[in-house]
Design a protein around this motif. Sequence first.
Motif, PDB file in Angstrom:
ATOM      1  N   HIS A   1       0.840  -1.186   0.000  1.00 15.90           N
ATOM      2  CA  HIS A   1       0.000   0.000   0.000  1.00 15.90           C
ATOM      3  C   HIS A   1       0.880   1.242   0.000  1.00 15.90           C
ATOM      4  O   HIS A   1       2.044   1.205   0.387  1.00 15.90           O
ATOM      5  CB  HIS A   1      -0.927   0.033   1.221  1.00 15.90           C
ATOM      6  CG  HIS A   1      -1.972  -1.036   1.225  1.00 15.90           C
ATOM      7  ND1 HIS A   1      -1.692  -2.346   1.513  1.00 15.90           N
ATOM      8  CD2 HIS A   1      -3.307  -0.972   0.979  1.00 15.90           C
ATOM      9  CE1 HIS A   1      -2.805  -3.064   1.454  1.00 15.90           C
ATOM     10  NE2 HIS A   1      -3.796  -2.244   1.126  1.00 15.90           N
ATOM     11  N   VAL A   2       0.276   2.352  -0.422  1.00 12.28           N
ATOM     12  CA  VAL A   2       0.898   3.670  -0.334  1.00 12.28           C
ATOM     13  C   VAL A   2      -0.094   4.606   0.350  1.00 12.28           C
ATOM     14  O   VAL A   2      -1.298   4.347   0.375  1.00 12.28           O
ATOM     15  CB  VAL A   2       1.294   4.226  -1.723  1.00 12.28           C
ATOM     16  CG1 VAL A   2       2.423   3.423  -2.309  1.00 12.28           C
ATOM     17  CG2 VAL A   2       0.095   4.250  -2.656  1.00 12.28           C
ATOM     18  N   ILE A   3       0.439   5.687   0.919  1.00 10.36           N
ATOM     19  CA  ILE A   3      -0.367   6.652   1.651  1.00 10.36           C
ATOM     20  C   ILE A   3      -0.522   7.910   0.821  1.00 10.36           C
ATOM     21  O   ILE A   3       0.461   8.439   0.279  1.00 10.36           O
ATOM     22  CB  ILE A   3       0.266   6.993   3.010  1.00 10.36           C
ATOM     23  CG1 ILE A   3       0.384   5.733   3.857  1.00 10.36           C
ATOM     24  CG2 ILE A   3      -0.538   8.046   3.762  1.00 10.36           C
ATOM     25  CD1 ILE A   3      -0.936   5.093   4.213  1.00 10.36           C
ATOM     26  N   CYS A   4      -1.747   8.387   0.708  1.00  7.36           N
ATOM     27  CA  CYS A   4      -2.001   9.634  -0.008  1.00  7.36           C
ATOM     28  C   CYS A   4      -1.374  10.797   0.763  1.00  7.36           C
ATOM     29  O   CYS A   4      -1.594  10.959   1.969  1.00  7.36           O
ATOM     30  CB  CYS A   4      -3.503   9.846  -0.172  1.00  7.36           C
ATOM     31  SG  CYS A   4      -3.937  11.426  -0.924  1.00  7.36           S
TER      32      CYS A   4
ATOM     33  N   PHE B   1      -3.797  11.390   3.793  1.00 11.51           N
ATOM     34  CA  PHE B   1      -3.151  10.419   4.689  1.00 11.51           C
ATOM     35  C   PHE B   1      -3.913   9.087   4.767  1.00 11.51           C
ATOM     36  O   PHE B   1      -3.850   8.395   5.773  1.00 11.51           O
ATOM     37  CB  PHE B   1      -3.002  10.988   6.107  1.00 11.51           C
ATOM     38  CG  PHE B   1      -2.155  12.212   6.181  1.00 11.51           C
ATOM     39  CD1 PHE B   1      -0.778  12.126   6.064  1.00 11.51           C
ATOM     40  CD2 PHE B   1      -2.733  13.452   6.358  1.00 11.51           C
ATOM     41  CE1 PHE B   1       0.005  13.263   6.132  1.00 11.51           C
ATOM     42  CE2 PHE B   1      -1.951  14.583   6.417  1.00 11.51           C
ATOM     43  CZ  PHE B   1      -0.588  14.491   6.305  1.00 11.51           C
ATOM     44  N   GLN B   2      -4.649   8.727   3.735  1.00 16.02           N
ATOM     45  CA  GLN B   2      -5.379   7.464   3.718  1.00 16.02           C
ATOM     46  C   GLN B   2      -4.670   6.464   2.807  1.00 16.02           C
ATOM     47  O   GLN B   2      -4.115   6.839   1.771  1.00 16.02           O
ATOM     48  CB  GLN B   2      -6.818   7.680   3.248  1.00 16.02           C
ATOM     49  CG  GLN B   2      -7.642   8.558   4.177  1.00 16.02           C
ATOM     50  CD  GLN B   2      -7.671   8.022   5.586  1.00 16.02           C
ATOM     51  OE1 GLN B   2      -8.077   6.884   5.827  1.00 16.02           O
ATOM     52  NE2 GLN B   2      -7.236   8.826   6.543  1.00 16.02           N
TER      53      GLN B   2
ATOM     54  N   GLN C   1      -1.410   7.294  -9.807  1.00 15.73           N
ATOM     55  CA  GLN C   1      -1.403   7.433  -8.353  1.00 15.73           C
ATOM     56  C   GLN C   1      -0.275   8.310  -7.834  1.00 15.73           C
ATOM     57  O   GLN C   1      -0.131   8.447  -6.619  1.00 15.73           O
ATOM     58  CB  GLN C   1      -1.292   6.042  -7.688  1.00 15.73           C
ATOM     59  CG  GLN C   1      -2.497   5.140  -7.918  1.00 15.73           C
ATOM     60  CD  GLN C   1      -2.303   3.790  -7.266  1.00 15.73           C
ATOM     61  OE1 GLN C   1      -1.418   3.031  -7.664  1.00 15.73           O
ATOM     62  NE2 GLN C   1      -3.114   3.479  -6.283  1.00 15.73           N
ATOM     63  N   GLN C   2       0.521   8.883  -8.710  1.00  9.02           N
ATOM     64  CA  GLN C   2       1.618   9.720  -8.244  1.00  9.02           C
ATOM     65  C   GLN C   2       1.866  10.850  -9.229  1.00  9.02           C
ATOM     66  O   GLN C   2       1.485  10.779 -10.401  1.00  9.02           O
ATOM     67  CB  GLN C   2       2.896   8.909  -8.058  1.00  9.02           C
ATOM     68  CG  GLN C   2       3.523   8.409  -9.339  1.00  9.02           C
ATOM     69  CD  GLN C   2       4.822   7.656  -9.101  1.00  9.02           C
ATOM     70  OE1 GLN C   2       5.161   7.353  -7.968  1.00  9.02           O
ATOM     71  NE2 GLN C   2       5.544   7.343 -10.166  1.00  9.02           N
TER      72      GLN C   2
ATOM     73  N   PHE D   1      -0.850  10.297  -4.520  1.00 11.98           N
ATOM     74  CA  PHE D   1      -2.130  10.965  -4.298  1.00 11.98           C
ATOM     75  C   PHE D   1      -3.245  10.036  -4.785  1.00 11.98           C
ATOM     76  O   PHE D   1      -3.071   9.296  -5.756  1.00 11.98           O
ATOM     77  CB  PHE D   1      -2.198  12.305  -5.041  1.00 11.98           C
ATOM     78  CG  PHE D   1      -1.170  13.311  -4.587  1.00 11.98           C
ATOM     79  CD1 PHE D   1      -1.458  14.197  -3.556  1.00 11.98           C
ATOM     80  CD2 PHE D   1       0.084  13.363  -5.183  1.00 11.98           C
ATOM     81  CE1 PHE D   1      -0.511  15.112  -3.135  1.00 11.98           C
ATOM     82  CE2 PHE D   1       1.032  14.283  -4.772  1.00 11.98           C
ATOM     83  CZ  PHE D   1       0.734  15.153  -3.740  1.00 11.98           C
ATOM     84  N   CYS D   2      -4.396  10.131  -4.111  1.00 10.46           N
ATOM     85  CA  CYS D   2      -5.491   9.206  -4.430  1.00 10.46           C
ATOM     86  C   CYS D   2      -6.628   9.860  -5.198  1.00 10.46           C
ATOM     87  O   CYS D   2      -7.670   9.229  -5.412  1.00 10.46           O
ATOM     88  CB  CYS D   2      -6.037   8.583  -3.143  1.00 10.46           C
ATOM     89  SG  CYS D   2      -6.825   9.777  -2.031  1.00 10.46           S
ATOM     90  N   HIS D   3      -6.492  11.113  -5.594  1.00 16.03           N
ATOM     91  CA  HIS D   3      -7.620  11.818  -6.215  1.00 16.03           C
ATOM     92  C   HIS D   3      -8.072  11.156  -7.517  1.00 16.03           C
ATOM     93  O   HIS D   3      -9.268  10.952  -7.739  1.00 16.03           O
ATOM     94  CB  HIS D   3      -7.230  13.273  -6.477  1.00 16.03           C
ATOM     95  CG  HIS D   3      -8.261  14.031  -7.252  1.00 16.03           C
ATOM     96  ND1 HIS D   3      -9.472  14.380  -6.714  1.00 16.03           N
ATOM     97  CD2 HIS D   3      -8.257  14.504  -8.525  1.00 16.03           C
ATOM     98  CE1 HIS D   3     -10.184  15.029  -7.615  1.00 16.03           C
ATOM     99  NE2 HIS D   3      -9.463  15.119  -8.721  1.00 16.03           N
ATOM    100  N   MET D   4      -7.149  10.807  -8.386  1.00 15.90           N
ATOM    101  CA  MET D   4      -7.525  10.217  -9.662  1.00 15.90           C
ATOM    102  C   MET D   4      -7.848   8.732  -9.534  1.00 15.90           C
ATOM    103  O   MET D   4      -8.466   8.163 -10.450  1.00 15.90           O
ATOM    104  CB  MET D   4      -6.398  10.425 -10.688  1.00 15.90           C
ATOM    105  CG  MET D   4      -6.142  11.877 -11.035  1.00 15.90           C
ATOM    106  SD  MET D   4      -4.975  12.088 -12.397  1.00 15.90           S
ATOM    107  CE  MET D   4      -5.924  11.419 -13.760  1.00 15.90           C
TER     108      MET D   4
END
Length: 581
Positions: free
Chosen positions: A399-402, A406-407, A425-426, A434-437
């Motif tokens: 996993h990675v953290i946004c 921070f999720q 994702q980056q 980042f998790c926006h997209m």
Amino acid sequence: MEGLGEKKPWGKLSRLLGAETEAASELFLCKKEWTIGRKKGCDLSFPGNKLVSGEHCKIIVDEKSGVVSLEDTSTNGTVINQQKVVKKQTYPLKNGDIIYVVYKKNEPENNVAYLYKSLNSEQDNMQELADNISAVTAMKNQPEQHPSTGLDDGPSIQTASVASLTSDAEQDGQPPPKKKLKYEVDCPSSHAPPPSSNVKGTSEDAKPSSVKPDKMEETLTCIICQELLHDCVSLQPCMHTFCAACYSGWMERSSLCPTCRCPVERICKNHILNNLVEAYLLQHPEKCRSEEDRRSMDARNKITQDMLQPKVRRSFSDEEGSSEDLLELSDVDSESSDISQPYTVCRQCPGYGRHNVQPPPYPPPLETDASQSTGDAPSTSATFPAVTQEYVCSSQGSHVICTCCFQPMPDRRSEREQTPHVPPQQCTVCLQSFCHMYWGCTRLGCFGCLAPFCELNLGEKCLDSVLNNNNYESDILKNYLASRGLTWKDLVHESLAAIQRGVFMLPDYRINGSTVLCYFCGLRNFRDLTYQYRQNIPPAELPVTVTSRPNCYWGRNCRTQVKAHHAMKFNHICEQTRFKN
């Protein structure tokens, strides 16, 4: 008190440059109210001293009684004879008082002090006589507190001599010599306190040379309240420390550090200093704050848990049962903040519903029309791509953290290289996750933390100080766009088209309209495009007052262009022409 007009001075301020030097300048006080501060409108102004507040204090005289008092209106406080004045309260001034506009124990070379001298001799004589009579009366009422010197009649003889001298002074109409009487009474007592409260005009260097300052106390002192630190917090990146309650009041007025005026990026607890303060108070219990003071400090502490949110990314290894940085440690002392915590799971993990997952640091938005406006609600969207909705994390998946909310989310960056349908994702430039997209960011106020450059939402205030923090040049650009009905989005599209034609150029050659960028990288490249856009505006389309200015020698690299008078006088949309080396 007669004759207190503006023509006849009633007091004088003499600046002190050191313990053994004469006053550098003298200011005669003629008005009823005399103001001191950093503003230019103050009677005594310090425009270049950042340690002085805009309106630091006032010196007020009562026309009827002639009583002179000082009212503190500052942020860092005013000190009179090394005693701090309570804010919004008045302190009576006496002849010989030393007023510290800036008082720093650890940096005495930065102190700014003035000596107050009263020019009303009658009022001073009456006040001096009243102080001496009250001091002698206190001595008479407490003769038993003096230790025995071996002579039974010693203290009584001294008290009688003091009383006789006082009566003689009253008959002659002159005040008794207070300093001499004070020392005569206190000298036989080996344990009596030194005469400090009634002696005026003494400077900071007048202390006995045998008393050495406590370096530990100076280190553990808050510069705002000038007392020992209580519930200490540190600011990043400058790492200056303050009481949590003291900084809570400061941060409501400014986002800069009170010491160095550096922009504050994060607040964190300083457990080491808190432990040092506790250990120091065990050795010096007389310096503890009162219980009422501690309750007041805790009540004024406005630093909440979300302000202490850490910014550490977590990553999980492929091996079962091992991880790197399993959980992000918070700034609050807790037994649960260790490796014994459970693994963090994301929304697509198989056991997501069965685990006690901590709620996100931001509450879920309300489904209202007002909350769906840009920037007021999270950027979460219900229309995810099918490749995102159908994915389920494997039992050993990483996993990675946004960086924004921070999720956690599944790490599918390597999969995107083979399957372009997987959402990015980056960021392409900084490589932050980042998790926006991928499935929408859950942080309130997120403008869209990751998007293609042409679709990135930079907000309506992105043009403020966009040209090298030069407000004047930025206003020229905003007026130019408004006169033609254009917005910042139109500026982006025209600039990206100019990149395709080879007219504009960015430092990173990889960036174009479809490059996926985070908000901060997009804003940085937007500033570069804005400068080139402003540089290519024909002079005929700009006002004459703009085009008639000569170019600054330093050009766009000028550090003085942030000041309005310099920005209005010279043009800074140009390159540096002098001192290039």
